[in-house]
Write an enzyme that holds these catalytic residues in place. Structure first.
Site, PDB file in Angstrom:
ATOM      1  N   GLY A 198      16.645 -26.465 -41.944  1.00 25.73           N
ATOM      2  CA  GLY A 198      17.684 -25.508 -42.326  1.00 25.73           C
ATOM      3  C   GLY A 198      17.655 -25.339 -43.844  1.00 25.73           C
ATOM      4  O   GLY A 198      16.701 -25.762 -44.522  1.00 25.73           O
ATOM      5  N   LEU A 199      18.718 -24.752 -44.381  1.00 30.41           N
ATOM      6  CA  LEU A 199      18.721 -24.508 -45.827  1.00 30.41           C
ATOM      7  C   LEU A 199      18.584 -25.826 -46.600  1.00 30.41           C
ATOM      8  O   LEU A 199      17.833 -25.908 -47.582  1.00 30.41           O
ATOM      9  CB  LEU A 199      20.008 -23.776 -46.236  1.00 30.41           C
ATOM     10  N   GLY A 233      28.587 -14.707 -43.345  1.00 24.03           N
ATOM     11  CA  GLY A 233      29.439 -14.331 -44.478  1.00 24.03           C
ATOM     12  C   GLY A 233      28.741 -14.417 -45.820  1.00 24.03           C
ATOM     13  O   GLY A 233      28.661 -13.442 -46.568  1.00 24.03           O
ATOM     14  N   GLU A 282      36.875 -14.034 -48.185  1.00 32.95           N
ATOM     15  CA  GLU A 282      37.109 -14.780 -46.944  1.00 32.95           C
ATOM     16  C   GLU A 282      38.376 -15.603 -47.080  1.00 32.95           C
ATOM     17  O   GLU A 282      38.904 -15.778 -48.196  1.00 32.95           O
ATOM     18  CB  GLU A 282      35.904 -15.678 -46.626  1.00 32.95           C
ATOM     19  N   HIS A 289      36.014 -22.269 -35.819  1.00 31.67           N
ATOM     20  CA  HIS A 289      36.048 -20.931 -36.426  1.00 31.67           C
ATOM     21  C   HIS A 289      36.977 -20.079 -35.568  1.00 31.67           C
ATOM     22  O   HIS A 289      36.861 -20.075 -34.335  1.00 31.67           O
ATOM     23  CB  HIS A 289      34.643 -20.318 -36.464  1.00 31.67           C
ATOM     24  N   ARG A 316      41.113 -21.552 -42.308  1.00 31.80           N
ATOM     25  CA  ARG A 316      40.702 -21.488 -40.895  1.00 31.80           C
ATOM     26  C   ARG A 316      41.504 -22.357 -39.951  1.00 31.80           C
ATOM     27  O   ARG A 316      41.703 -22.007 -38.796  1.00 31.80           O
ATOM     28  CB  ARG A 316      39.252 -21.941 -40.791  1.00 31.80           C
ATOM     29  N   HIS A 344      32.758 -25.090 -34.979  1.00 31.79           N
ATOM     30  CA  HIS A 344      31.900 -24.374 -35.932  1.00 31.79           C
ATOM     31  C   HIS A 344      31.223 -25.304 -36.936  1.00 31.79           C
ATOM     32  O   HIS A 344      30.054 -25.127 -37.256  1.00 31.79           O
ATOM     33  CB  HIS A 344      32.783 -23.368 -36.670  1.00 31.79           C
ATOM     34  N   ARG A 363      36.909 -27.392 -44.589  1.00 28.99           N
ATOM     35  CA  ARG A 363      35.966 -26.708 -45.489  1.00 28.99           C
ATOM     36  C   ARG A 363      36.432 -25.287 -45.783  1.00 28.99           C
ATOM     37  O   ARG A 363      36.800 -24.523 -44.886  1.00 28.99           O
ATOM     38  CB  ARG A 363      34.589 -26.643 -44.837  1.00 28.99           C
TER      39      ARG A 363
HETATM   40  P1  FAD Z   1      20.874 -26.394 -40.179  1.00 24.42           P
HETATM   41  O1  FAD Z   1      20.647 -25.099 -40.826  1.00 24.42           O
HETATM   42  O2  FAD Z   1      21.630 -26.404 -38.900  1.00 24.42           O
HETATM   43  O3  FAD Z   1      19.459 -27.051 -39.942  1.00 24.42           O
HETATM   44  C1  FAD Z   1      19.320 -28.265 -39.258  1.00 24.42           C
HETATM   45  C2  FAD Z   1      17.855 -28.480 -38.991  1.00 24.42           C
HETATM   46  O4  FAD Z   1      17.642 -29.790 -38.480  1.00 24.42           O
HETATM   47  C3  FAD Z   1      17.273 -27.544 -37.968  1.00 24.42           C
HETATM   48  O5  FAD Z   1      15.994 -27.182 -38.425  1.00 24.42           O
HETATM   49  C4  FAD Z   1      17.156 -28.405 -36.720  1.00 24.42           C
HETATM   50  O6  FAD Z   1      16.160 -27.993 -35.824  1.00 24.42           O
HETATM   51  C5  FAD Z   1      16.799 -29.728 -37.350  1.00 24.42           C
HETATM   52  N1  FAD Z   1      17.068 -30.916 -36.547  1.00 24.42           N
HETATM   53  C6  FAD Z   1      18.226 -31.306 -35.975  1.00 24.42           C
HETATM   54  N2  FAD Z   1      18.058 -32.479 -35.361  1.00 24.42           N
HETATM   55  C7  FAD Z   1      16.769 -32.850 -35.546  1.00 24.42           C
HETATM   56  C8  FAD Z   1      15.989 -33.951 -35.156  1.00 24.42           C
HETATM   57  N3  FAD Z   1      16.479 -34.958 -34.407  1.00 24.42           N
HETATM   58  N4  FAD Z   1      14.695 -33.990 -35.526  1.00 24.42           N
HETATM   59  C9  FAD Z   1      14.142 -32.995 -36.257  1.00 24.42           C
HETATM   60  N5  FAD Z   1      14.840 -31.925 -36.659  1.00 24.42           N
HETATM   61  C10 FAD Z   1      16.132 -31.858 -36.307  1.00 24.42           C
HETATM   62  N6  FAD Z   1      28.243 -21.492 -44.050  1.00 24.42           N
HETATM   63  C11 FAD Z   1      28.400 -20.806 -45.200  1.00 24.42           C
HETATM   64  O7  FAD Z   1      28.483 -21.404 -46.265  1.00 24.42           O
HETATM   65  N7  FAD Z   1      28.424 -19.438 -45.168  1.00 24.42           N
HETATM   66  C12 FAD Z   1      28.324 -18.723 -44.020  1.00 24.42           C
HETATM   67  O8  FAD Z   1      28.328 -17.506 -44.037  1.00 24.42           O
HETATM   68  C13 FAD Z   1      28.190 -19.435 -42.796  1.00 24.42           C
HETATM   69  N8  FAD Z   1      28.098 -18.776 -41.621  1.00 24.42           N
HETATM   70  C14 FAD Z   1      27.871 -19.485 -40.487  1.00 24.42           C
HETATM   71  C15 FAD Z   1      27.672 -18.806 -39.274  1.00 24.42           C
HETATM   72  C16 FAD Z   1      27.356 -19.496 -38.132  1.00 24.42           C
HETATM   73  C17 FAD Z   1      27.158 -18.764 -36.839  1.00 24.42           C
HETATM   74  C18 FAD Z   1      27.241 -20.909 -38.170  1.00 24.42           C
HETATM   75  C19 FAD Z   1      26.888 -21.680 -36.935  1.00 24.42           C
HETATM   76  C20 FAD Z   1      27.459 -21.594 -39.357  1.00 24.42           C
HETATM   77  C21 FAD Z   1      27.766 -20.894 -40.515  1.00 24.42           C
HETATM   78  N9  FAD Z   1      27.974 -21.558 -41.724  1.00 24.42           N
HETATM   79  C22 FAD Z   1      28.133 -20.840 -42.873  1.00 24.42           C
HETATM   80  C23 FAD Z   1      27.746 -22.992 -41.817  1.00 24.42           C
HETATM   81  C24 FAD Z   1      26.314 -23.205 -42.362  1.00 24.42           C
HETATM   82  O9  FAD Z   1      25.469 -22.230 -41.814  1.00 24.42           O
HETATM   83  C25 FAD Z   1      25.777 -24.565 -42.013  1.00 24.42           C
HETATM   84  O10 FAD Z   1      26.684 -25.567 -42.313  1.00 24.42           O
HETATM   85  C26 FAD Z   1      24.500 -24.807 -42.826  1.00 24.42           C
HETATM   86  O11 FAD Z   1      23.588 -23.780 -42.575  1.00 24.42           O
HETATM   87  C27 FAD Z   1      23.917 -26.137 -42.478  1.00 24.42           C
HETATM   88  O12 FAD Z   1      22.626 -26.204 -43.031  1.00 24.42           O
HETATM   89  P2  FAD Z   1      21.751 -27.466 -42.741  1.00 24.42           P
HETATM   90  O13 FAD Z   1      20.458 -27.243 -43.405  1.00 24.42           O
HETATM   91  O14 FAD Z   1      22.535 -28.676 -43.044  1.00 24.42           O
HETATM   92  O15 FAD Z   1      21.576 -27.449 -41.143  1.00 24.42           O
HETATM   93  C1  SIN Z   2      31.725 -16.515 -41.497  1.00 28.43           C
HETATM   94  O1  SIN Z   2      30.946 -15.634 -41.852  1.00 28.43           O
HETATM   95  O2  SIN Z   2      32.852 -16.323 -41.050  1.00 28.43           O
HETATM   96  C2  SIN Z   2      31.268 -17.938 -41.601  1.00 28.43           C
HETATM   97  C3  SIN Z   2      31.441 -18.405 -42.972  1.00 28.43           C
HETATM   98  C4  SIN Z   2      31.409 -19.894 -43.011  1.00 28.43           C
HETATM   99  O3  SIN Z   2      31.400 -20.568 -41.985  1.00 28.43           O
HETATM  100  O4  SIN Z   2      31.439 -20.410 -44.131  1.00 28.43           O
END
Ligand code: FAD
Ligand code: SIN
Length: 528
Positions: A17-18, A51, A119, A241, A287, A348, A383
């Site tokens: 992920g990011l 968002g 937001e 959410h 939220r 969420h 959050r």
């Molecule tokens: P993720 O992006 O979820 O990545 C996790 C990674 O770990 C994935 O690649 C997955 O495959 C991998 N993984 C998991 N378990 C394992 C394992 N056992 N072995 C190997 N790989 C594994 N936040 C904001 O700030 N702004 C927004 O607009 C926003 N919109 C959102 C909309 C939606 C629909 C959702 C669900 C969330 C949103 N959020 C938003 C929250 C935000 O997107 C997440 O908190 C953030 O992207 C998390 O990033 P991350 O890299 O920690 O995890």
């Molecule tokens: C949204 O776009 O409502 C999600 C934003 C977030 O979870 O931070």
């Protein structure tokens, strides 16, 4: 089957992920990096983010105001130093993303300032975004950078099972040495060695029956870290959410808070607005308040959903600002320019997670946690919208800097995975049944409004399910479903333990048997 060969890399990043991609890009000019990811490179919440990213960039906005809004939403439990450091870094990481090639939505034509969305809980327009699919745009851009970098290896469809560490849990000086990884296609388990390991495995929404999260969000990183001896904190703070699309054919589709930022009104079947009766900030309250208000209206009136009304905007405005949401709703027969959108709250975001310090270090030396898996102190008890992607960006940078500041430790030869005492499972229905049982139980008993009786019942049932899953794990060959079930069972228990331990209501944790908020805010830290 002979075990897959071991290999080693300077830094192992679990998750793409990011958080994972940012860590990789900040490290790769100096270290060999391997990204291990459970699905395809883009699977995860990050690519689903709509968002945007919170950053005080408007002339009339300030870092102080971003800090203040974050602290208010966090209901007394944020770490003020962490909040300030992350909020202050926001404009810098936005510029970094631009330097990587991300093109954010601008106010007008070339060279005009960025368009800033609004937001809930934000006192100013502060959300930097790419229309309503910010996450996809950011992830696709960074993915290209990662795939082109000669020092980065990407292993897709590999499930990180458990860490290899020196010493036993709790032993001083314990260090991470690598990770066991299941190849989902061959069924083999490979041992990967690393000088440092970064957990970037994201959230745990799939612990609940209804969630906005993708299938990979099964809390693996929290469970893996817990089993390795790390403390976890504040897991009872699950953010629901308020507005997930309610439609039989739409699994987990979010209706962004940015719609409420553009004047969206939450209404009952007869079109009456209900949020002003719950909070002076109405639809733009934080939220937890909006989700609880919707839950209250649905339960007292016996409704399956409520509606989000955007019909005050012309079709052209909605299509221009929310192209993804407009198109998805239309596909399902909902023209949001002429009728309100049916919505329900859904799990969420996990505000708690693996305890880290300011450099993303966990309790085990060499092990870092970044992104939703971590508990840094930024989010407190709730959050603030769009602070999550920001946290991935700032903490990813911090983790990489800490790793680069130390000389790499060469991992020793590591023991191979031992398959010898297990047999292939004869039927998968047992795993599927327990998956469903846990998610339903969490939704019914550990949801938006909690009570002592429901939490105690959840704890008893989860103990029994956890024991059954441990028995499967000891007897049968692992596969992705069993590993996820094992992690979901672990994490569900930790959420309930946290919820039972907290004798007050605060932020996202509302227990109707203890509705007051205690004078002193204290983290719920659980130690294995
Ligand atoms: P993720 O992006 O979820 O990545 C996790 C990674 O770990 C994935 O690649 C997955 O495959 C991998 N993984 C998991 N378990 C394992 C394992 N056992 N072995 C190997 N790989 C594994 N936040 C904001 O700030 N702004 C927004 O607009 C926003 N919109 C959102 C909309 C939606 C629909 C959702 C669900 C969330 C949103 N959020 C938003 C929250 C935000 O997107 C997440 O908190 C953030 O992207 C998390 O990033 P991350 O890299 O920690 O995890
Ligand atoms: C949204 O776009 O409502 C999600 C934003 C977030 O979870 O931070």
């Amino acid at each position: 089957m002979t075990p897959a060969p071991s290999s080693s890399s300077d830094v192992l990043i679990l998750g793409s992920g990011l958080a994972g991609l940012v860590c990789a890009l900040h490290l790769a000019d100096h270290r060999r990096v391997t990204i291990v990811t459970k699905g395809s490179l883009l699977e995860g919440s990050s690519a689903w983010a709509q968002g945007g990213i919170a950053a005080a960039m408007a002339r009339e906005d300030s870092i102080d105001s971003h800090v203040e809004d974050t602290l208010v939403a966090g209901a007394g439990l944020c770490r003020a130093d962490v909040v300030r450091r992350i909020a202050a870094r926001a404009p810098v990481v936005i510029r970094w993303l631009e330097s990587q090639g991300v093109v954010f939505t601008a106010e007008g034509g070339d060279g005009s300032p960025l368009h800033l969305g609004r937001e809930g809980g934000h006192s100013a327009r502060r959300i930097v975004h790419v229309a309503d699919s910010t996450g996809r745009a950011v992830q696709e851009t960074l993915e290209q950078r990662v795939l082109r970098h000669p020092n980065i290896t990407v292993l897709e469809r590999r499930h990180a099972v458990d860490l290899v560490t020196s010493g036993a849990p709790g032993e001083p000086g314990r260090r991470v040495q690598g990770v066991y990884v299941l190849d989902r296609d061959s069924g083999e388990v490979q041992t990967l060695g690393g000088s440092a390991v970064i957990l970037a495995t994201g959230g745990l929404g799939k612990v609940y029956l209804y969630t906005t999260n993708p299938d990979v969000s099964t809390g693996d990183g929290v469970a893996i870290a817990w089993r390795a001896g790390c403390s976890v904190a504040d897991l009872e703070f699950i953010q629901f959410h308020p507005t997930c699309l309610y439609h039989p054919d739409a699994k987990s589709f979010l209706i962004s808070e940015a719609l409420r930022g553009e004047g969206g009104r939450l209404v009952l079947p007869d079109g009456t607005r209900f949020m002003p009766a719950h909070d002076a900030r109405a639809e733009l309250a934080p939220r937890d308040i909006v989700a609880r208000a919707i839950d209250f209206e649905m339960k007292t009136r016996g409704l399956d959903c409520v509606w989000l009304d955007m019909t005050h905007h012309p079709r052209s405005f909605l299509q221009a600002h929310f192209p993804t949401i407009f198109a998805r709703c239309l596909e399902l027969g909902i023209d949001m320019s002429t009728r309100p959108i049916p919505v329900v709250p859904a799990a969420h975001y996990s505000c708690g997670g693996v305890v880290t310090d300011a450099a993303a270090r966990t309790d085990v030396a060499g092990l870092y946690a970044v992104g939703e898996v971590a508990s840094t102190g930024l989010h407190g008890a709730n959050r603030l919208a769009s602070n999550s992607l920001l946290e991935c960006l700032v903490m990813g940078e911090a983790a990489a800097a800490d790793i680069l500041a130390a000389a790499p430790v060469v991992p020793p030869a590591l023991p191979d995975w031992d398959h010898s005492r297990v047999t292939p499972a004869r039927e998968s229905v047992l795993v599927a049944h327990n998956w469903d049982a846990i998610r339903r139980l969490m939704w019914d008993l550990v949801g938006i409004v909690r009570s002592d009786e429901r939490l105690a019942l959840a704890a008893r049932r989860l103990d029994a399910l956890h024991a059954e899953v441990a028995d499967f794990y000891a007897r049968y060959r692992i596969d992705n479903d069993l590993l996820e079930l094992r992690n979901v069972a672990e994490v569900a228990r930790l959420i309930v333990r946290g919820a039972l331990q907290r004798r007050e209501s605060r932020g996202l944790h509302y227990n109707r048997d203890v509705p007051e908020t205690a004078a002193e805010a204290v983290d719920t830290v659980l130690t294995p």
